[in-house]
Scaffold this motif. Structure first.
Motif, PDB file in Angstrom:
ATOM      1  N   THR B  96       0.817  -1.215   0.000  1.00 34.57           N
ATOM      2  CA  THR B  96       0.000   0.000   0.000  1.00 34.57           C
ATOM      3  C   THR B  96       0.848   1.262   0.000  1.00 34.57           C
ATOM      4  OG1 THR B  96      -0.255  -0.540   2.340  1.00 34.57           O
ATOM      5  CG2 THR B  96      -2.202  -0.775   0.954  1.00 34.57           C
ATOM      6  N   PRO B  97       1.727   1.416  -1.003  1.00 34.32           N
ATOM      7  CA  PRO B  97       2.454   2.677  -1.097  1.00 34.32           C
ATOM      8  C   PRO B  97       1.508   3.796  -1.522  1.00 34.32           C
ATOM      9  CG  PRO B  97       2.915   1.326  -3.014  1.00 34.32           C
ATOM     10  CD  PRO B  97       2.035   0.514  -2.102  1.00 34.32           C
ATOM     11  N   ARG B  98       1.820   5.012  -1.094  1.00 37.52           N
ATOM     12  CA  ARG B  98       1.059   6.169  -1.569  1.00 37.52           C
ATOM     13  C   ARG B  98       1.604   6.608  -2.919  1.00 37.52           C
ATOM     14  NH1 ARG B  98       0.751  10.595   3.253  1.00 37.52           N
ATOM     15  NH2 ARG B  98      -0.584   9.392   4.661  1.00 37.52           N
ATOM     16  N   ALA B  99       0.723   7.182  -3.740  1.00 35.42           N
ATOM     17  CA  ALA B  99       1.223   7.856  -4.941  1.00 35.42           C
ATOM     18  C   ALA B  99       1.934   9.124  -4.489  1.00 35.42           C
ATOM     19  CB  ALA B  99       0.068   8.201  -5.867  1.00 35.42           C
ATOM     20  N   GLN B 100       2.865   9.613  -5.292  1.00 36.62           N
ATOM     21  CA  GLN B 100       3.525  10.875  -4.967  1.00 36.62           C
ATOM     22  C   GLN B 100       2.859  12.013  -5.750  1.00 36.62           C
ATOM     23  OE1 GLN B 100       7.772  11.052  -4.660  1.00 36.62           O
ATOM     24  NE2 GLN B 100       7.963   8.841  -4.296  1.00 36.62           N
ATOM     25  N   PRO B 101       2.993  13.260  -5.277  1.00 41.18           N
ATOM     26  CA  PRO B 101       2.279  14.372  -5.929  1.00 41.18           C
ATOM     27  C   PRO B 101       2.508  14.441  -7.441  1.00 41.18           C
ATOM     28  CG  PRO B 101       3.260  15.118  -3.880  1.00 41.18           C
ATOM     29  CD  PRO B 101       3.704  13.697  -4.060  1.00 41.18           C
ATOM     30  N   ASP B 102       3.735  14.187  -7.892  1.00 38.49           N
ATOM     31  CA  ASP B 102       3.983  14.333  -9.338  1.00 38.49           C
ATOM     32  C   ASP B 102       3.336  13.216 -10.163  1.00 38.49           C
ATOM     33  OD1 ASP B 102       5.697  12.367  -8.537  1.00 38.49           O
ATOM     34  OD2 ASP B 102       7.547  13.369  -9.169  1.00 38.49           O
ATOM     35  N   ASP B 103       2.930  12.117  -9.514  1.00 37.88           N
ATOM     36  CA  ASP B 103       2.224  11.058 -10.239  1.00 37.88           C
ATOM     37  C   ASP B 103       0.927  11.578 -10.862  1.00 37.88           C
ATOM     38  OD1 ASP B 103       3.741   8.659 -10.033  1.00 37.88           O
ATOM     39  OD2 ASP B 103       3.215   8.511  -7.912  1.00 37.88           O
ATOM     40  N   PHE B 104       0.352  12.599 -10.237  1.00 33.80           N
ATOM     41  CA  PHE B 104      -0.953  13.086 -10.696  1.00 33.80           C
ATOM     42  C   PHE B 104      -0.833  14.105 -11.828  1.00 33.80           C
ATOM     43  CE2 PHE B 104      -1.483  11.604  -6.351  1.00 33.80           C
ATOM     44  CZ  PHE B 104      -2.624  10.829  -6.444  1.00 33.80           C
ATOM     45  N   GLN B 105       0.386  14.423 -12.244  1.00 38.22           N
ATOM     46  CA  GLN B 105       0.542  15.432 -13.310  1.00 38.22           C
ATOM     47  C   GLN B 105       1.615  15.044 -14.308  1.00 38.22           C
ATOM     48  OE1 GLN B 105       1.443  18.949 -10.804  1.00 38.22           O
ATOM     49  NE2 GLN B 105       3.595  18.482 -11.298  1.00 38.22           N
ATOM     50  N   LEU B 106       1.440  13.893 -14.865  1.00 39.68           N
ATOM     51  CA  LEU B 106       2.397  13.365 -15.840  1.00 39.68           C
ATOM     52  C   LEU B 106       2.478  14.243 -17.088  1.00 39.68           C
ATOM     53  CD1 LEU B 106       4.089  10.810 -15.478  1.00 39.68           C
ATOM     54  CD2 LEU B 106       2.504   9.643 -16.993  1.00 39.68           C
ATOM     55  N   ARG B 107       1.326  14.708 -17.551  1.00 44.04           N
ATOM     56  CA  ARG B 107       1.326  15.504 -18.791  1.00 44.04           C
ATOM     57  C   ARG B 107       2.042  16.839 -18.569  1.00 44.04           C
ATOM     58  NH1 ARG B 107      -0.407  16.129 -23.883  1.00 44.04           N
ATOM     59  NH2 ARG B 107      -1.176  14.012 -23.955  1.00 44.04           N
ATOM     60  N   THR B 108       1.773  17.467 -17.434  1.00 43.75           N
ATOM     61  CA  THR B 108       2.456  18.726 -17.130  1.00 43.75           C
ATOM     62  C   THR B 108       3.963  18.518 -17.119  1.00 43.75           C
ATOM     63  OG1 THR B 108       0.606  19.424 -15.790  1.00 43.75           O
ATOM     64  CG2 THR B 108       2.701  20.532 -15.364  1.00 43.75           C
ATOM     65  N   ASP B 109       4.406  17.423 -16.497  1.00 43.41           N
ATOM     66  CA  ASP B 109       5.847  17.221 -16.314  1.00 43.41           C
ATOM     67  C   ASP B 109       6.535  16.640 -17.542  1.00 43.41           C
ATOM     68  OD1 ASP B 109       5.402  18.165 -13.826  1.00 43.41           O
ATOM     69  OD2 ASP B 109       5.642  16.259 -12.777  1.00 43.41           O
ATOM     70  N   PHE B 110       5.836  15.809 -18.322  1.00 39.00           N
ATOM     71  CA  PHE B 110       6.508  15.098 -19.421  1.00 39.00           C
ATOM     72  C   PHE B 110       5.856  15.332 -20.786  1.00 39.00           C
ATOM     73  CE2 PHE B 110       7.640  12.661 -15.647  1.00 39.00           C
ATOM     74  CZ  PHE B 110       9.000  12.425 -15.838  1.00 39.00           C
ATOM     75  N   GLY B 111       4.685  15.957 -20.809  1.00 30.66           N
ATOM     76  CA  GLY B 111       4.017  16.195 -22.089  1.00 30.66           C
ATOM     77  C   GLY B 111       3.352  14.965 -22.682  1.00 30.66           C
ATOM     78  N   VAL B 112       3.277  13.882 -21.916  1.00 33.64           N
ATOM     79  CA  VAL B 112       2.558  12.686 -22.389  1.00 33.64           C
ATOM     80  C   VAL B 112       1.623  12.215 -21.275  1.00 33.64           C
ATOM     81  CG1 VAL B 112       4.335  11.861 -23.983  1.00 33.64           C
ATOM     82  CG2 VAL B 112       4.428  11.195 -21.570  1.00 33.64           C
ATOM     83  N   GLY B 113       0.767  11.234 -21.586  1.00 30.73           N
ATOM     84  CA  GLY B 113      -0.149  10.718 -20.577  1.00 30.73           C
ATOM     85  C   GLY B 113      -1.191  11.758 -20.219  1.00 30.73           C
ATOM     86  N   GLU B 114      -1.720  11.682 -19.018  1.00 34.04           N
ATOM     87  CA  GLU B 114      -2.782  12.589 -18.602  1.00 34.04           C
ATOM     88  C   GLU B 114      -2.504  13.132 -17.208  1.00 34.04           C
ATOM     89  OE1 GLU B 114      -5.471  13.805 -20.083  1.00 34.04           O
ATOM     90  OE2 GLU B 114      -4.942  12.713 -21.909  1.00 34.04           O
ATOM     91  N   ASP B 115      -2.921  14.358 -16.979  1.00 38.03           N
ATOM     92  CA  ASP B 115      -2.975  14.864 -15.603  1.00 38.03           C
ATOM     93  C   ASP B 115      -4.281  14.406 -14.976  1.00 38.03           C
ATOM     94  OD1 ASP B 115      -0.631  16.177 -15.995  1.00 38.03           O
ATOM     95  OD2 ASP B 115      -1.500  18.201 -16.071  1.00 38.03           O
ATOM     96  N   TRP B 116      -4.271  14.249 -13.680  1.00 38.60           N
ATOM     97  CA  TRP B 116      -5.531  13.994 -12.986  1.00 38.60           C
ATOM     98  C   TRP B 116      -6.273  15.313 -12.794  1.00 38.60           C
ATOM     99  CZ3 TRP B 116      -6.676   9.533  -9.344  1.00 38.60           C
ATOM    100  CH2 TRP B 116      -6.065   8.354  -9.792  1.00 38.60           C
ATOM    101  N   PRO B 117      -7.603  15.277 -12.756  1.00 39.12           N
ATOM    102  CA  PRO B 117      -8.331  16.527 -12.531  1.00 39.12           C
ATOM    103  C   PRO B 117      -8.317  16.920 -11.051  1.00 39.12           C
ATOM    104  CG  PRO B 117      -9.877  14.722 -12.819  1.00 39.12           C
ATOM    105  CD  PRO B 117      -8.502  14.147 -13.010  1.00 39.12           C
ATOM    106  N   LEU B 118      -7.626  16.160 -10.221  1.00 41.07           N
ATOM    107  CA  LEU B 118      -7.477  16.553  -8.824  1.00 41.07           C
ATOM    108  C   LEU B 118      -6.075  16.173  -8.383  1.00 41.07           C
ATOM    109  CD1 LEU B 118      -7.878  13.581  -7.200  1.00 41.07           C
ATOM    110  CD2 LEU B 118     -10.231  14.067  -7.837  1.00 41.07           C
ATOM    111  N   GLY B 119      -5.590  16.855  -7.361  1.00 39.58           N
ATOM    112  CA  GLY B 119      -4.187  16.669  -6.997  1.00 39.58           C
ATOM    113  C   GLY B 119      -3.997  15.874  -5.715  1.00 39.58           C
ATOM    114  N   PHE B 120      -2.732  15.653  -5.385  1.00 36.88           N
ATOM    115  CA  PHE B 120      -2.340  14.911  -4.194  1.00 36.88           C
ATOM    116  C   PHE B 120      -2.977  15.495  -2.932  1.00 36.88           C
ATOM    117  CE2 PHE B 120       0.640  14.284  -0.631  1.00 36.88           C
ATOM    118  CZ  PHE B 120       0.801  12.905  -0.666  1.00 36.88           C
TER     119      PHE B 120
END
Ligand SMILES: Cc1cc2nc3c(=O)[nH]c(=O)nc-3n(C[C@H](O)[C@H](O)[C@H](O)COP(=O)(O)OP(=O)(O)OC[C@H]3O[C@@H](n4cnc5c(N)ncnc54)[C@H](O)[C@@H]3O)c2cc1C
Ligand code: SF4
Lengths: 201, 514
Positions: B96-120
């Motif tokens: 049961t690891p937690r996701a880290q804050p940057d997991d929720f904003q892949l598109r912002t950070d890398f330009g691929v995938g999707e950001d979540w509509p809500l944050g950590f």
């Protein structure tokens, strides 16, 4: 490294209170299961499947044979699935029947005899060819040979190693968990865990 | 247990009682709502029903056949789909690891995938709450991610052989490790509404069901809590139809129990049947799909395993399977891929190991039997990495019917360039770790774990199936709460985040319906 474990460990543990009741029940049933006549397979298919499984998982001790093919026949008779199949494959039962036909066909083409009449080395040659998609025959145009082999091997292996006698062979006693496991680090064994006896065969 | 009649209009029906259904069910019940859970699987009694035997425990898997297509066809059944009151948590490994804050904003950070509509920040309070309620065992402080507001409920579980070996190899290479967070009790634990649960017996059988209730599966945590607050659990109830009334809302749910078709009237429906079945139900019923996104964006974590044999006795059936973790590879320097992954040590039950060896190494004959006799000396490490959503990975209904007479789902899955590069990166690191730890006969088992996606959440009704609260854009009284709504896969095991989202969905619903 070749490991080799003493016989009788799991059977002895099943007699003790170190195994829970549901565990004992499941394993004892498996230990005592008798081999039945096939229902899903024809007698010919069934004996061919047995010959194939004998090469996949050789059993030297004839008095304590683990019935792999009976387990497969039972599952197919009950139309049970493991929850998925490769989309390129036909339904499990059809795949088995077709694959067995293919094995015999390849044996005929390469050795001019049915699979069960050729030598063990020749049988292994055929099976290796099926596994690597190099076996000859029209059947393998219809059926992905490597996937068929993978599925067959996985089911044979899972049936075999679920048997208490096979578990004795690999020194597994995880079913004896009632006392809990306290010595869990490297090289730490509880008294009920068997040690490998020498280097084996 | 409180029961409701089918003619009564209950406030809410929750379909499925896994990680997404059970916490939400308890939350709605606590608020005083009349709630009924419809669960396809059985309600087991772990003490009398669960054997320490993998074959016997196959009863915990969802075995209605699914068709696996694409270049990397996903195995279902034992690999990622459970059934029964508690869903897949009955056989989750309890990482049961937690996701880290940057997991929720892949598109912002890398330009691929999707950001979540809500944050950590919106998830974190729920992480805290769930970790305390379930009694998660883990280290404090935890070496990665933002500082934790609260310690783990219990100290870490004891480390088994595989864990010690991973520590040894990683130390040599300068990779930081830590005891992992696991949803299994390192000491007896009591919670109001649940009662007492005993400490883990180190029997390493989490993936085949915990027979003593030490593992926090839903059937021994949120389900008893839900019942305590007045929820009804109707097991062996397979939902087939959601019926709309003239206003376009769902007014009735049709299900099969003991071969008999029944109907339950309701005000709201929470669909929590898991990634595959949630999408299948919506497609079967032609519901909630104005976006055309139902069934799309199937994701599965790259989960490459590296196995090796060691001179030491490991006995991989003992101890919590995932004892040691490293998140040093969360955002590896100079990586040629987006996102990242974590590393976990793995113990393994014998059948799981043998069948993987059959499939992965293709061993048979005497060679197989000899390799099998090394079982007591094997240990593994695996990764769990982010997976991007792709148009080529999706679920559809096939023409073939399953044993219930319903179309089998066909799931296409092919790893993209990003997953391949990540896997290659991890393959090298894990082989280095195992070499440093002294492994012989090292072999790799490529796999993808956890099916995610198919009903993505978002803010745009044209590209998403549900809004950030889990509410359908098309049907206002339909909510989804399970692994299907994740817009991106995250680089951690999903269950804790599914539970967190479930509680958030319940709270948002309750706020709006005061
Ligand atoms: C072997 C294994 C190990 C895992 N290990 C971990 C881990 O260590 N950490 C982690 O975070 N995750 C792990 N997971 C994944 C985790 O268990 C799942 O991601 C999670 O449980 C998914 O939650 P869910 O609510 O989406 O679906 P589920 O938990 O699968 O629940 C869905 C429920 O809905 C029911 N259902 C489906 N269709 C219907 C219908 N038509 N009518 C009525 N009921 C229906 C099903 O029977 C099931 O009970 C593991 C999974 C497996 C299989
Ligand atoms: S290892 Fe612990 S938590 Fe897992 S099944 Fe065994 S007793 Fe339960």
């Amino acid at each position: 490294m070749n490991y080799h474990y003493p016989a009788g460990t799991v059977r002895a543990l099943l007699e003790t209170d170190q195994v829970t009741k549901p565990t004992r029940q499941a394993l004892t049933e498996r230990l005592k299961a008798s081999s039945d006549q096939p229902v899903f397979f024809s007698t010919e298919e069934f004996s061919l499947l047995q010959a194939v499984c004998d090469r996949l998982i050789p059993q030297n001790n004839q008095s304590e044979r683990i019935d792999i093919t009976g387990g497969i026949d039972k599952r197919l008779t009950e139309n049970k699935s493991d929850g998925w199949r490769y989309d390129v494959m036909p339904a499990d039962g059809d795949a088995y029947k077709l694959g067995l036909k293919g094995i015999d066909e390849s044996a005929q083409l390469l050795f001019q005899q049915p699979f069960q009449n050729i030598s063990a080395e020749q049988q292994d040659f055929i099976l290796k060819a099926v596994q690597t998609r190099q076996a000859p025959g029209d059947t393998w145009q219809e059926l992905a040979a490597d996937r068929f082999f993978e599925e067959l091997l996985a089911e044979a292996v899972s049936t075999y190693y679920s048997h208490p006698l096979a578990q004795e062979d690999i020194g597994y006693v995880g079913m004896a968990d009632v006392p809990t496991w306290q010595r869990i680090g490297l090289n730490q064994l509880e008294d009920r865990e068997p040690k490998s006896i020498g280097q084996g065969e | 247990m409180q029961t409701y009649s089918t003619t009564e209009i209950v406030d809410a029906i929750v379909i499925g009682t896994g990680a997404g259904g059970a916490p939400l069910l308890a939350r709605l019940a606590r608020a005083g709502l009349k709630v009924v859970a419809l669960e396809a699987g059985k309600h087991w009694n772990p003490i009398t029903d669960f054997a320490t035997d993998e074959k016997e425990q196959e009863k915990l898997f969802w075995t209605d056949e699914r068709l696996s297509a694409g270049n990397d066809p996903l195995p279902f059944g034992s690999n990622n789909s459970g059934t029964g009151v508690g869903g897949s948590t009955l056989h989750y490994t309890a990482y049961t690891p937690r996701a880290q804050p940057d997991d929720f904003q892949l598109r912002t950070d890398f330009g691929v995938g999707e950001d979540w509509p809500l944050g950590f920040d919106q998830i974190e309070p729920y992480y805290n709450e769930i970790e305390q309620f379930l009694g998660i065992s883990g280290p404090s402080p935890y070496p990665w991610g933002p500082a934790r507001k609260q310690k783990y409920a219990l100290g870490p579980l004891p480390v088994n052989g595989a864990g010690q070996l991973m520590e040894r190899g990683c130390k040599e290479l300068g990779i930081k490790t830590s005891p992992a967070a696991n949803a299994a009790l390192s000491a007896g634990y009591y919670q109001e509404g649940v009662g007492h649960r005993p400490a883990c017996a180190n029997r390493g059988f989490c993936q085949a069901g915990c027979n003593i209730g030490a593992k926090a599966s839903m059937d021994v945590t949120y389900i008893p809590l839900a019942v305590h607050f007045g929820a009804e659990i109707r097991s062996e109830s397979f939902v087939t139809q959601l019926i709309k009334d003239s206003s376009g809302k769902i007014s009735e749910v049709v299900y099969i129990q003991n071969g008999e078709e029944k109907r339950q009237r309701c005000r709201y429906v929470f669909l929590c049947a898991g990634t595959v079945e949630t999408a299948r139900l919506l497609l079967l019923n032609g519901l909630g799909n104005s976006s055309g996104q139902v069934g799309r964006n199937v994701m599965a974590h790259p989960g490459l395993q590296i196995w090796g044999e060691f001179d030491e006795d490991v006995r991989p059936y003992k101890g919590i399977p995932g004892a040691i973790i490293s998140e040093d590879t969360h955002r590896p320097a100079n990586a040629d891929f987006a996102g990242g992954y974590l590393l976990q040590s793995i113990g393994v039950m014998p059948l799981t190991y043998m069948t993987q060896m059959a499939r992965g190494r293709g061993l048979w004959g005497e060679e197989l039997k000899q390799a099998a006799r090394a079982y007591n000396h094997v240990a593994g490490i695996n990764i769990l990495g982010d997976c991007l959503p792709y148009a080529h990975n999706y679920l559809e209904l096939s023409d073939e019917k399953d044993i219930r007479g319903l179309p089998k789902p066909r799931i296409y899955f092919t790893n993209g360039e990003n997953e391949k590069r990540m896997t290659a990166h991890a393959n090298k690191i894990m082989r280095d770790i195992w070499a440093a730890a002294g492994a012989k006969n090292v072999w790799a088992f490529p796999r993808n774990a956890h099916v995610i996606g198919t009903c993505r959440m978002g803010v745009n009704p044209d590209t998403a199936v549900v809004n950030p609260d889990g509410q359908s854009f098309d049907i206002p009284n339909l909510y989804i709460s399970d692994n299907s709504t994740f817009p991106s896969a995250l680089s951690v095991n999903p269950a804790l985040t599914i539970m967190a989202l479930a509680l958030r969905t319940a709270d948002r619903f309750l706020e709006q319906h005061k």
